[in-house]
Enzyme design. Sequence first.
Site, mmCIF file in Angstrom:
data_model
loop_
_atom_site.group_PDB
_atom_site.id
_atom_site.type_symbol
_atom_site.label_atom_id
_atom_site.label_comp_id
_atom_site.label_asym_id
_atom_site.label_seq_id
_atom_site.Cartn_x
_atom_site.Cartn_y
_atom_site.Cartn_z
ATOM 1 N N CYS A 15 -36.156 9.099 -16.352
ATOM 2 C CA CYS A 15 -37.081 9.723 -17.306
ATOM 3 C C CYS A 15 -36.904 9.127 -18.702
ATOM 4 O O CYS A 15 -37.042 9.834 -19.708
ATOM 5 C CB CYS A 15 -36.911 11.236 -17.367
ATOM 6 S SG CYS A 15 -37.255 12.052 -15.828
ATOM 7 N N GLN A 52 -27.920 16.752 -22.344
ATOM 8 C CA GLN A 52 -26.868 15.962 -21.721
ATOM 9 C C GLN A 52 -25.523 16.140 -22.430
ATOM 10 O O GLN A 52 -24.509 15.652 -21.954
ATOM 11 C CB GLN A 52 -27.283 14.489 -21.747
ATOM 12 C CG GLN A 52 -26.746 13.668 -20.624
ATOM 13 C CD GLN A 52 -27.081 14.247 -19.268
ATOM 14 O OE1 GLN A 52 -26.194 14.657 -18.526
ATOM 15 N NE2 GLN A 52 -28.359 14.314 -18.927
ATOM 16 N N LYS A 94 -27.858 22.025 -16.341
ATOM 17 C CA LYS A 94 -26.988 20.876 -16.587
ATOM 18 C C LYS A 94 -25.579 21.304 -16.999
ATOM 19 O O LYS A 94 -24.721 20.482 -17.212
ATOM 20 C CB LYS A 94 -27.617 19.960 -17.623
ATOM 21 C CG LYS A 94 -28.910 19.342 -17.077
ATOM 22 C CD LYS A 94 -29.278 18.048 -17.700
ATOM 23 C CE LYS A 94 -30.511 17.489 -17.001
ATOM 24 N NZ LYS A 94 -31.240 16.559 -17.846
ATOM 25 N N HIS A 145 -35.123 10.738 -23.729
ATOM 26 C CA HIS A 145 -35.696 11.213 -22.461
ATOM 27 C C HIS A 145 -37.188 11.472 -22.701
ATOM 28 O O HIS A 145 -37.581 11.808 -23.816
ATOM 29 C CB HIS A 145 -34.972 12.523 -22.114
ATOM 30 C CG HIS A 145 -35.268 13.097 -20.762
ATOM 31 N ND1 HIS A 145 -36.432 13.773 -20.487
ATOM 32 C CD2 HIS A 145 -34.532 13.123 -19.630
ATOM 33 C CE1 HIS A 145 -36.400 14.191 -19.227
ATOM 34 N NE2 HIS A 145 -35.269 13.806 -18.682
ATOM 35 N N ASP A 164 -31.716 17.154 -28.933
ATOM 36 C CA ASP A 164 -31.875 17.361 -27.502
ATOM 37 C C ASP A 164 -30.461 17.369 -26.922
ATOM 38 O O ASP A 164 -29.836 16.318 -26.777
ATOM 39 C CB ASP A 164 -32.731 16.231 -26.923
ATOM 40 C CG ASP A 164 -32.740 16.228 -25.398
ATOM 41 O OD1 ASP A 164 -31.989 17.017 -24.785
ATOM 42 O OD2 ASP A 164 -33.498 15.425 -24.817
HETATM 43 C C1 LIG Z 1 -32.365 16.566 -18.305
HETATM 44 C C2 LIG Z 1 -32.729 16.166 -19.685
HETATM 45 C C3 LIG Z 1 -33.881 16.663 -20.321
HETATM 46 C C4 LIG Z 1 -34.851 17.573 -19.615
HETATM 47 O O1 LIG Z 1 -34.272 18.752 -19.197
HETATM 48 P P1 LIG Z 1 -35.114 19.768 -18.276
HETATM 49 O O2 LIG Z 1 -34.086 20.688 -17.744
HETATM 50 O O3 LIG Z 1 -35.757 18.925 -17.204
HETATM 51 O O4 LIG Z 1 -36.124 20.420 -19.143
HETATM 52 C C5 LIG Z 1 -34.127 16.276 -21.602
HETATM 53 N N1 LIG Z 1 -33.301 15.443 -22.265
HETATM 54 C C6 LIG Z 1 -32.184 14.946 -21.701
HETATM 55 C C7 LIG Z 1 -31.294 14.050 -22.503
HETATM 56 C C8 LIG Z 1 -31.868 15.285 -20.399
HETATM 57 O O5 LIG Z 1 -30.758 14.783 -19.839
#
Ligand SMILES: *Cc1c(COP(=O)(O)O)cnc(C)c1O
Length: 411
Positions: A368, A207, A230, A127, A204
């Site tokens: 993104c 997700q 999320k 992302h 990260d």
């Molecule tokens: C949504 C997402 C982000 C960013 O999250 P924010 O809540 O916008 O800071 C980063 N990495 C992944 C894999 C995502 O799905």
Amino acid sequence: MNMRDTQDVVRWRTDFPILESHVHERPLVYLDNAATTQKPYDVIEAEARYYRHDNANVHRGVHTLSQRATEDYEAARGKVQRFINAASPSEIIFLRGTTEAINLVAQSYGRSRLREGDEIVISAMEHHSNIVPWQMLCQQTGVRLKVIPINDAGEIQLDAYQRLLGPRTRLVAVSHVSNALGTVNPVQTMIELAHEIDVPVLLDGAQAIAHVPVDVQALDCDFYAFSGHKIYGPMGIGVLYGKTELLNTMPPYQGGGDMIRSVTFEHTEYNVLPFKFEAGTPNVAGAVGLGAALDYVGNIGMETIMAHEQNVLEHATSLVSSIPGIRLIGTAREKTGILSFVMHEAHAHDVGTILDRQGIAIRSGHHCAMPIMDRYGVPATARASFALYNTRFEAELLAAGLEKVIELFNG
Ligand SMILES: *Cc1c(COP(=O)(O)O)cnc(C)c1O
């Protein structure tokens, strides 16, 4: 409902008030969960209850409300700690979300530790939030980014990853689950390989957090970032987990209130973990809401949620992939409930618009993650992403909606 939709999912759906709404006079079919999830009553009520009964600033007052607010906030931190099995609540830093958490690590850890010529390893499916903070660090310090390639199915090439790890590698930063493809990355192995040469790993988890069990001690990751919104929690609250020994050596990211112990004009003494990284008034209500969301998910159980989402994903995958002219983007063996695809007949944006007329919310665009779109040679995909409240019946509505797109474009 479909005959084979369980009583469980029928019941879970009633926990989410927004799922009763209609869009273009059709019942809402919400399949944009990778962008954000809907909120159960528990979360909405927890935030409202906090503002109705406990609201005050934290860690500052001796008065009763301030103490109650502080207790609520720290209780939420404890819930996060237990949810991801961190060793201590002081390893849980509340921030705005994943993006802010990764920027914190890039600027605090990266700027203080990394030098020109050092290397950071990321993957081709990241992302933008796990690309751009590192690029900014590269510009500031002369650090270089190395990118792990993926195969056509959307899986990380472990042999290529191993070749990228070298004497100049200082950090690995990869997604636990890809938001564009749904791939669950082999992070356990990747962490072991990095640790063999003493390189820390940031995951990260934006997700992953709502879709796979996360145990940061079992993973042995050094940092883990995720966003509340999320995992059925509020927007504007998120978490950076970091190992104590790493966080202790890192300088503060921002200056202000709560992150200091004492200030004179000559010298400032920083507060202890986790407050050192929480400058300014925090989002207490958000933390309380996130705590309620983790309780909600915990009560159902991550294994139950996973099994349900896999069931819906398999149904949707078999229905959608049998529609002529549809190409799936992301067919890894290990996937969460994300179905990315392109249609021969229509651009992703047209697909999204036509589905919206039928009450079906999907995402179209680059998600993104523009570099991964380039990898597949597509400008955009249509993406349906599932959460615990989605049904097999909704997967069938999606497939029927896509048939309608083809009719419209061919007729
Ligand atoms: C949504 C997402 C982000 C960013 O999250 P924010 O809540 O916008 O800071 C980063 N990495 C992944 C894999 C995502 O799905």
